[in-house]
Design an enzyme around this catalytic site. Structure first.
Site, PDB file in Angstrom:
ATOM      1  N   SER A   1      15.835   3.447   1.769  1.00 32.76           N
ATOM      2  CA  SER A   1      15.081   4.099   2.840  1.00 32.76           C
ATOM      3  C   SER A   1      15.580   3.613   4.195  1.00 32.76           C
ATOM      4  CB  SER A   1      13.593   3.767   2.669  1.00 32.76           C
ATOM      5  OG  SER A   1      12.851   4.304   3.734  1.00 32.76           O
ATOM      6  N   ALA A   2      15.912   4.558   5.081  1.00 30.72           N
ATOM      7  CA  ALA A   2      16.575   4.216   6.349  1.00 30.72           C
ATOM      8  C   ALA A   2      15.728   3.341   7.262  1.00 30.72           C
ATOM      9  CB  ALA A   2      16.952   5.510   7.083  1.00 30.72           C
TER      10      ALA A   2
ATOM     11  N   CYS B   1       0.511  -0.562   3.013  1.00 34.55           N
ATOM     12  CA  CYS B   1      -0.360   0.462   2.445  1.00 34.55           C
ATOM     13  C   CYS B   1      -1.719  -0.114   2.081  1.00 34.55           C
ATOM     14  CB  CYS B   1       0.257   1.059   1.185  1.00 34.55           C
ATOM     15  SG  CYS B   1       2.001   1.331   1.348  1.00 34.55           S
TER      16      CYS B   1
HETATM   17  C1  PLP Z   1       9.737  -1.555  -2.086  1.00 36.04           C
HETATM   18  C2  PLP Z   1       9.373  -0.286  -1.382  1.00 36.04           C
HETATM   19  N1  PLP Z   1       9.532   0.888  -2.007  1.00 36.04           N
HETATM   20  C3  PLP Z   1       9.233   2.056  -1.432  1.00 36.04           C
HETATM   21  C4  PLP Z   1       8.729   2.096  -0.144  1.00 36.04           C
HETATM   22  C5  PLP Z   1       8.417   3.428   0.463  1.00 36.04           C
HETATM   23  O1  PLP Z   1       9.421   3.801   1.357  1.00 36.04           O
HETATM   24  P1  PLP Z   1       9.129   4.908   2.491  1.00 36.04           P
HETATM   25  O2  PLP Z   1       8.278   4.242   3.524  1.00 36.04           O
HETATM   26  O3  PLP Z   1      10.490   5.262   3.011  1.00 36.04           O
HETATM   27  O4  PLP Z   1       8.460   6.054   1.826  1.00 36.04           O
HETATM   28  C6  PLP Z   1       8.539   0.898   0.555  1.00 36.04           C
HETATM   29  C7  PLP Z   1       7.956   0.910   1.918  1.00 36.04           C
HETATM   30  O5  PLP Z   1       7.158   0.056   2.275  1.00 36.04           O
HETATM   31  C8  PLP Z   1       8.876  -0.324  -0.084  1.00 36.04           C
HETATM   32  O6  PLP Z   1       8.709  -1.492   0.537  1.00 36.04           O
END
Ligand code: PLP
Length: 390
Positions: free
Chosen positions: A204-205, A330
């Protein structure tokens, strides 16, 4: 808001500020290359050129072939795509079992729950007290009908790095695919899809100084994954929807920058993190680090503060201009204990009194020293209040 405060941002695992070069690229492409990359005319081809360039840059960052890079809207979509897409492709073979790790991000855990509602069997592999998955525990859970194993490369809350190559070998021995969520490792440590031996990798960028809303699912050539979005033939019919060309351009620039500086930045940020950690442990009694100190990404530390409610300390720090997090973004805003710390078997009070400090590109020694200076006073004050209340 008191704007004369020195603001310290130590929440890079939630998201990162954009590198100036990324801001320039996003601005330039938004203005000049606004075409739809699927259009045959000049404007479309300009946009397609931007995508091709970014695809090569991201592929190089993880030692992949550009044709294996599928652009998505970020980590959450890529995790969904990997797990749901593999499940849909494999279901007709009769395999209906998924394995993931207990400390995965919600993007993985809740996707497993959704598939469980559709009749899939799911198993969560535990971690030990240091936050590491033992490959033998994965082996114990694998079955003849296991379709996919998903274990994150680095954890977002404690930073621990998992033995992905070994787990991938075990998964493959049983005929299962291997996915890793590398959202928290890409850009922080070298990540090589071939060395990891995985079939699917999420990145993820916005976790490596790129824009939000841009990510990649790397799909090893020959791996069958059903698209989860139905629509046009974008991304070689693997992900429908007009590409977010400007954000993807920014991701490409961020990938090139990350590739060029991952070693030096890792050492620099690691030094700052260690200074912060040592300063807190020495300056604040009743503190302990969560997760193994030896197998971690260099930017993260997660620390328990005895007899302090993490949310209260987070707010007290925020009032001093210091931004940190209680575990994953989250779940902040609620008093839910961290599922990661709980899975490590930490006692209940420690799952609720821990803060995550995550550093990055713009972090400085001055900022570290400011946090070390401020924390003892705040913790002492909060402990005093608790004593009075008790
Ligand atoms: C380990 C992990 N996976 C997935 C995500 C989700 O990524 P995105 O925010 O790009 O949807 C996060 C973001 O906090 C993460 O830390």
């Amino acid at each position: 808001m008191n704007d004369s405060l020195m603001r310290v941002y130590f929440d890079y695992n939630a998201t990162t500020p954009l590198a100036p070069e990324v801001i320039d690229a996003v601005t330039r492409v938004t203005r000049d290359q606004f075409g739809n990359a699927s259009s045959v005319h000049y404007f479309g081809q300009q946009a397609k050129g931007v995508l091709d360039d970014a695809r090569s840059a991201v592929a190089a960052l993880v030692n992949a072939d550009p044709s294996e890079v599928v652009f998505t809207s970020g980590g959450t979509e890529s995790d969904n795509f990997a797990i749901r897409g593999a499940a849909d492709a494999i279901e007709p073979t009769g395999r209906r079992h998924l394995v993931a790790c207990a400390i995965e991000h919600e993007a993985v855990l809740n996707t497993l729950k959704a598939l469980a509602r559709r009749g899939w069997r799911t198993s969560l592999v535990p971690v030990d007290q240091t936050g590491i998955v033992a490959p033998d525990r994965v082996r114990d859970l694998l079955a003849d009908d296991t379709a996919l194993v998903s274990v994150m490369h680095a954890n977002n809350e404690i930073g621990t790095i998992q033995p992905i190559a070994e787990i991938a070998r075990l998964a493959h021995e049983r005929g299962a695919l291997m996915h890793t969520d590398a959202v928290q490792s890409v850009g922080k440590i070298p990540v090589d899809v071939r060395a990891l031996g995985v079939d699917l990798l999420t990145l993820s960028a916005h976790k490596f100084n790129g824009p939000k809303g841009a990510g990649v699912l790397w799909i090893k050539r020959g791996t069958r994954v059903q698209p989860i979005l139905t629509g046009g033939k974008h991304e070689r019919s693997r992900r429908a929807g007009t590409e977010n060309v400007a954000a993807i351009a920014g991701m490409g620039v961020a990938a090139r920058l990350a590739m060029g500086r991952v070693a030096a930045e890792g050492a620099r940020v690691g030094g700052l993190r260690d200074r912060l950690e040592a300063g807190i442990l020495a300056g604040v009694p009743g503190t302990a680090v969560n997760g193994t100190p030896s197998l971690r990404v260099p930017n993260t530390t997660n620390i328990s503060f005895d007899r302090v409610e993490a949310e209260s300390l987070l707010i007290a720090l925020d009032l001093e201009g210091i931004a940190v997090s209680t575990g994953s973004a989250c779940s902040s805003g609620t008093l839910e204990p961290s599922h990661v710390l709980r899975a490590m078997g930490l006692p209940a009070h420690r799952t609720q009194n821990s803060l995550r400090f995550s550093l990055g590109l713009f972090s400085t020694e001055e900022e570290v020293d400011r946090v070390i200076e401020v924390l003892p006073r705040l913790v002492e004050k909060l402990r005093g209040l608790t004593r009075k209340a008790g």
